[in-house]
Write an enzyme that holds these catalytic residues in place. Structure first.
Site, PDB file in Angstrom:
ATOM      1  NE  ARG A  10      -3.337  -2.387   2.810  1.00  0.00           N
ATOM      2  CZ  ARG A  10      -3.593  -2.853   4.019  1.00  0.00           C
ATOM      3  NH1 ARG A  10      -3.300  -2.147   5.092  1.00  0.00           N
ATOM      4  NH2 ARG A  10      -4.166  -4.030   4.161  1.00  0.00           N
ATOM      5  CD  GLU A  60      -3.979  -8.125  15.521  1.00  0.00           C
ATOM      6  OE1 GLU A  60      -4.813  -7.367  14.996  1.00  0.00           O
ATOM      7  OE2 GLU A  60      -3.077  -8.696  14.883  1.00  0.00           O
TER       8      GLU A  60
END
Length: 398
Positions: free
Chosen positions: A239, A383
């Site tokens: 990105r 996470e």
């Protein structure tokens, strides 16, 4: 044996990451990845009891089939009777959700509505939820949102300088992502470093194929680098991160790109891959740079410069810095990038300890700065643990 296991599902557009976590011990009882779903050669790779195994799926098998096979595996291993909940990572919760929630029809509808803000992520998350509801119909299903941690940001941090009606009518604003990771590592930093949660200033840098930085004041997110989508902010694996918005018009009007081609360029062909023209993998680029590859060197220089600049900028909303956290695949393993970034932040008082920096790799937690310096620390993220503990707590309330 008491029931204390939570199945954690992270459903992507063509993959399904899963783990069964024992809430009492924190151990990953089972973990794995179903990949290439709905494509050629889909398969499930998993690890159980120290052994790695592979399950081959039929070509074109989708998420529902993968979850069905996962259910068969869980039952075959005798783990189903220990499950108390299924926890789902949901990328975008918009302004609907400030914390994890039990999934019901209203929650599903809100996630669907928010899919316009995350068309690549939320529909895949919903596939996983629907399949899991069918497969584990008696278990509570819990949604844990990447965006929830950032809902404490004030309007001055989350609003874009666009017509206010675009926010009011369409929800266009900065939401931020990686919230579960930033929450976990900042909580760990408070414990490890003995910081007062009610009087602390932390910058957390989650660095992987996707990268984001968050300013955390007194335990709450006050600013973050990602925006309406995960494209904004830092240079990442593929990105672009921040660019002049006018480039979009230039690509479309002058170079005759379609909007779809621009989206592909910015999300899949830019970042480390675009500059190096080698790879989006930081390890490959670091090795090439060491061997004299000029574009690999340039990719690392841009990555580190933009990261250091963003960290320094977040000293403004924090009015100082007590700790800088590195996490994620790059943050946890690249001593080269950490050294480069910390050296650019010496004006904030940070002083790298080279030996400590080298030691804090490959899953090793550790402070990497000298004792008379503001603290920079490597903390491996988890996470799945946050999703599991949130899901267990909500399940026990039912």
């Amino acid at each position: 044996m008491s029931s204390s296991h939570v199945l954690v599902l992270n459903c992507g557009s063509s993959s399904l990451k899963f783990a069964i976590i024992d809430i009492e011990s924190g151990a990953e009882v089972l973990c794995g990845l179903a990949e290439c779903l709905a494509e050629q050669h889909p398969l499930i790779k998993y690890k159980y009891d120290g052994a790695k195994q592979t399950i081959t799926l039929n070509e074109g098998d989708a998420h529902q089939i993968a979850i069905a096979r996962l259910v068969e595996l869980v039952k075959h291993l005798g783990l189903d009777e220990q499950l108390i909940a299924v926890g789902h990572r949901v990328v975008h919760g918009g302004e609907h959700f400030t914390h994890s929630v039990l999934i019901d029809d209203n929650v599903l509808q809100a996630i669907k509505q928010t899919s316009t803000l995350a068309p690549l992520h939320n529909p895949a998350n919903l596939l996983g939820i629907e399949a899991a509801k069918t497969a584990f119909s008696t278990l509570p299903q819990v949604a844990v949102f990447d965006t929830a941690f950032h809902q404490t940001m004030k309007p001055q941090a989350f609003l874009y300088a666009l017509p206010y009606s675009l926010y009011k009518n369409h929800g266009i604003r900065r939401y931020g992502f990686h919230g579960t990771s930033h929450y976990y590592v900042s909580t760990q930093a408070h414990q490890i470093l003995g910081l007062d949660k009610n009087n602390s200033r932390i910058v957390s840098a989650h660095l992987g194929n996707g990268c984001s930085v968050t300013a955390i004041k007194n335990g709450q997110s006050v600013d973050t680098s990602m925006g309406l989508t995960p494209l904004e902010g830092l240079m990442m694996g593929t990105r672009s991160g921040d660019i002049d918005p006018g480039i979009f018009a230039f690509l479309v009007n002058q170079l005759k790109y379609s909007p779809t081609q621009v989206d592909l360029l910015l999300n899949k062909q830019s970042g480390l891959l675009g500059i190096s023209e080698l790879s989006n993998d930081c390890r490959t680029i670091e090795e090439a740079a060491t061997n004299g590859h000029e574009q690999a060197k340039l990719a690392l220089d841009i990555f580190c410069y933009r990261l250091a600049k963003q960290i320094a900028a977040f000293a403004v909303p924090l009015a100082g810095l007590d700790a800088l956290i590195f996490t994620g695949g790059i943050g946890e393993n690249s001593d080269v990038i950490r050294s480069n970034v910390v050296s650019q932040l010496e004006f904030l008082g940070l002083q790298l300890d080279n030996n400590k920096n080298l030691a804090a790799r490959f899953g090793q937690q550790g402070v990497i700065t000298s004792s008379n310096s503001p603290c920079a620390i490597v903390i491996p993220t988890n996470e799945e643990w946050v999703i599991a503990t949130d899901s267990a707590a909500i399940a026990k309330e039912q």
